[in-house]
Design a protein around this motif. Sequence first.
Motif, mmCIF file in Angstrom:
data_model
loop_
_atom_site.group_PDB
_atom_site.id
_atom_site.type_symbol
_atom_site.label_atom_id
_atom_site.label_comp_id
_atom_site.label_asym_id
_atom_site.label_seq_id
_atom_site.Cartn_x
_atom_site.Cartn_y
_atom_site.Cartn_z
ATOM 1 N N ALA A 31 1.769 3.021 33.651
ATOM 2 C CA ALA A 31 3.384 2.584 34.050
ATOM 3 C C ALA A 31 4.357 2.616 32.872
ATOM 4 O O ALA A 31 3.507 2.770 31.587
ATOM 5 N N PRO A 91 -5.106 -0.375 40.404
ATOM 6 C CA PRO A 91 -5.382 -1.155 40.383
ATOM 7 C C PRO A 91 -4.726 -2.651 41.111
ATOM 8 O O PRO A 91 -5.198 -3.273 41.047
ATOM 9 N N VAL A 92 -3.265 -2.768 41.913
ATOM 10 C CA VAL A 92 -2.959 -4.027 42.076
ATOM 11 C C VAL A 92 -2.951 -4.475 43.065
ATOM 12 O O VAL A 92 -3.380 -3.633 44.033
ATOM 13 N N ASP A 131 7.947 2.210 31.133
ATOM 14 C CA ASP A 131 8.762 1.398 30.357
ATOM 15 C C ASP A 131 8.730 0.814 31.915
ATOM 16 O O ASP A 131 10.161 0.727 32.670
ATOM 17 N N GLN A 132 8.083 0.510 32.532
ATOM 18 C CA GLN A 132 7.946 -0.356 33.722
ATOM 19 C C GLN A 132 7.727 0.559 34.732
ATOM 20 O O GLN A 132 7.859 -0.893 35.849
ATOM 21 N N MET A 133 7.424 1.192 35.640
ATOM 22 C CA MET A 133 8.294 2.464 36.005
ATOM 23 C C MET A 133 6.284 2.735 36.721
ATOM 24 O O MET A 133 5.837 3.537 36.054
ATOM 25 N N PHE A 134 5.806 2.206 37.476
ATOM 26 C CA PHE A 134 4.819 3.027 38.044
ATOM 27 C C PHE A 134 4.413 4.599 37.903
ATOM 28 O O PHE A 134 5.316 5.331 38.697
ATOM 29 N N GLU A 188 7.336 2.004 26.142
ATOM 30 C CA GLU A 188 6.227 0.808 26.836
ATOM 31 C C GLU A 188 5.462 1.373 27.711
ATOM 32 O O GLU A 188 5.190 2.260 29.077
ATOM 33 N N LEU A 211 0.594 -1.827 26.551
ATOM 34 C CA LEU A 211 0.358 -2.657 27.122
ATOM 35 C C LEU A 211 -0.820 -3.265 28.264
ATOM 36 O O LEU A 211 -1.098 -1.617 28.915
ATOM 37 N N TYR A 212 -1.764 -3.993 28.299
ATOM 38 C CA TYR A 212 -3.288 -3.673 29.342
ATOM 39 C C TYR A 212 -2.924 -5.490 30.320
ATOM 40 O O TYR A 212 -2.790 -6.178 29.758
ATOM 41 N N PHE A 213 -3.369 -4.678 31.481
ATOM 42 C CA PHE A 213 -3.307 -5.851 32.172
ATOM 43 C C PHE A 213 -4.814 -5.909 33.371
ATOM 44 O O PHE A 213 -4.983 -5.515 32.758
ATOM 45 N N ARG A 223 -7.552 -5.303 30.134
ATOM 46 C CA ARG A 223 -6.807 -6.212 29.097
ATOM 47 C C ARG A 223 -7.687 -7.069 28.419
ATOM 48 O O ARG A 223 -8.395 -6.810 27.091
ATOM 49 N N PHE A 253 -3.651 -0.477 33.207
ATOM 50 C CA PHE A 253 -4.090 -1.725 33.990
ATOM 51 C C PHE A 253 -4.760 -0.711 35.707
ATOM 52 O O PHE A 253 -4.901 0.515 36.076
ATOM 53 N N ALA A 287 1.424 1.299 30.011
ATOM 54 C CA ALA A 287 0.984 -0.130 30.508
ATOM 55 C C ALA A 287 -0.512 0.320 31.271
ATOM 56 O O ALA A 287 1.021 1.786 31.902
#
Lengths: 144, 81
Positions: free
Chosen positions: B54, B77-78, B56-59, B71, B2-4, B8, B75, B73
């Motif tokens: 991340a 920095p938030v 499986d959805q953990m940083f 999974e 996944l890319y954000f 992305r 991306f 991801a």
Amino acid sequence: MIVVAPARIDAAEQFAALSAGGAGGIATFVGLVRADDGVATLELEHYPGATEAALQRLVEEARERWRLIDARITHRVGAMAPGDVVVFVGTAAAHRAPALEACAFLIDRLKTDAPFWKKETRCGETRWVEPRGSDDAAAARWSV
Amino acid sequence: MLYFAWVRERIGRGSEVVDPPGEVVTVADLIGWLADGSAVHSAAFADRARLRAALDQMFVPLEAVLGSAREVAIFPPVTGG
């Protein structure tokens, strides 16, 4: 309670929900789209699922650490305009100190721990917002 | 994958399915393998210091071992709140 959604955030409604729990003190933080430096629109992207999980972990940590009666994070995503509410953080506790501290903890850690990204348009130019080093410092002060 | 955000946008899509070889052990290895295989990924991942991940959805840090994660991801920095 955690909400991540494109709907407009009604801060009064959020506050009313927190007040219903019989707390002695409530602290809130309301973050708005800044209007003072030429930002025309703000677009917020997030990582569905991971965002809610990250916020839920923060709320659970805060509830335990400060013995809160209630804690809410409502974060808007999608397109917004200056003056719109981006995020509402509210904490309810028996007394003011835990409510205030937990509220600061939640917004400081949300900034570094939750997968949101801001893209702003100003003067017709669009750019992704860069993180601030001061956000890392603010989040780090809550480390135990 | 996944890319954000700008990752992305630079890759041109928000997700893809990949099947890396056995020598790809960490997130950093995976980024390197994807970059070696395509100019678009190479450009998107050029500045490794600005990439976060991340599993499986953990940083996780980029040195994290992929293990059995389904999974991944990538991306920037938030910047929420």
